[in-house]
Enzyme design. Structure first.
Site, PDB file in Angstrom:
ATOM      1  N   SER A 282       0.801  -1.225   0.000  1.00 58.84           N
ATOM      2  CA  SER A 282       0.000   0.000   0.000  1.00 58.84           C
ATOM      3  C   SER A 282       0.834   1.276   0.000  1.00 58.84           C
ATOM      4  CB  SER A 282      -0.947   0.021   1.199  1.00 58.84           C
ATOM      5  OG  SER A 282      -0.230   0.243   2.398  1.00 58.84           O
TER       6      SER A 282
ATOM      7  N   LYS B 120       1.030   4.529   7.290  1.00 61.11           N
ATOM      8  CA  LYS B 120       0.307   5.333   6.310  1.00 61.11           C
ATOM      9  C   LYS B 120       0.714   6.799   6.435  1.00 61.11           C
ATOM     10  CE  LYS B 120      -2.531   2.122   4.653  1.00 61.11           C
ATOM     11  NZ  LYS B 120      -1.730   1.008   5.195  1.00 61.11           N
TER      12      LYS B 120
END
Length: 201
Positions: free
Chosen positions: A125, A162
């Site tokens: 990701s 993230k």
């Protein structure tokens, strides 16, 4: 710097330690008394240390020895960083709280005065940020983050890596891969910000 003899190293260490302990350097006589050697022998050592660039002397002044270089070999800072398991860079993965060992990292991966931990990246990701599966994420421990920083966030006892963005009433955790959707949460805990990535081939 030229190499010192064993006795010169001892004299230099004594001068350095004495200066640190007393905030002023020792006299020639104090060095003589400490080592049980003649004043002439002390003068010879001081002259040699001065010529080799380890100390400086102010002429005709008492307690005038100044240590320039204490003789210790100081390499780059190396930090011992705990390796805390695997972090998901896809969906949040339950954090393994066990310690998987330690890794030694030099500057600029780590810096003195800061605390770090390392996690192994899983998932894809964050590939557009140059973070690949199998990379070692070096994390600086902190509980605060600024918009745009890549953070390690804890959500319901799971951890994820993230990009952090604070919104009006929630936080957006943005992946760096268009195949993944942002994560929106109201309750999360930042435990660190990404400092460096270590990759082995």
């Amino acid at each position: 710097m030229r190499e010192l003899t064993d006795r010169q190293k001892e004299v230099l260490t004594f001068i350095s330690t004495y200066t640190k302990d007393n905030t002023f350097p020792p006299t020639v006589r104090e060095i003589s008394n400490y080592f049980g050697i003649s004043l002439r022998a002390v003068q010879d050592h001081i002259t040699a240390l001065q010529k080799k660039g380890y100390i400086s002397i102010k002429p005709k002044s008492s307690r005038s020895i100044k240590v320039i270089q204490d003789g210790s070999e100081k390499g780059p800072f190396i930090g011992r960083v705990p390796l805390l398991g695997t972090i998901a860079a896809g969906k949040p993965l339950l954090s393994e709280e066990n310690l998987d060992g330690y890794i030694n990292l030099p500057e600029p991966f780590v810096r003195p005065g800061k605390n770090y931990f390392a996690l192994r990246v899983r998932g894809r990701s964050m590939i557009n940020a140059g973070i690949l599966e199998g990379d070692l994420a070096v994390i600086e421990q902190t509980s605060v983050a600024c918009d745009g920083q890549i953070v390690v966030a804890v959500i319901d006892d799971a951890i994820t890596l993230k990009r952090y963005y604070k919104e009006a009433d929630r936080v957006k955790l943005q992946p760096e891969n268009p195949d993944f959707q942002p994560i929106y949460v109201k309750d999360l805990r930042v435990v660190g910000i990404l400092s460096n990535i270590v990759r082995t081939y």
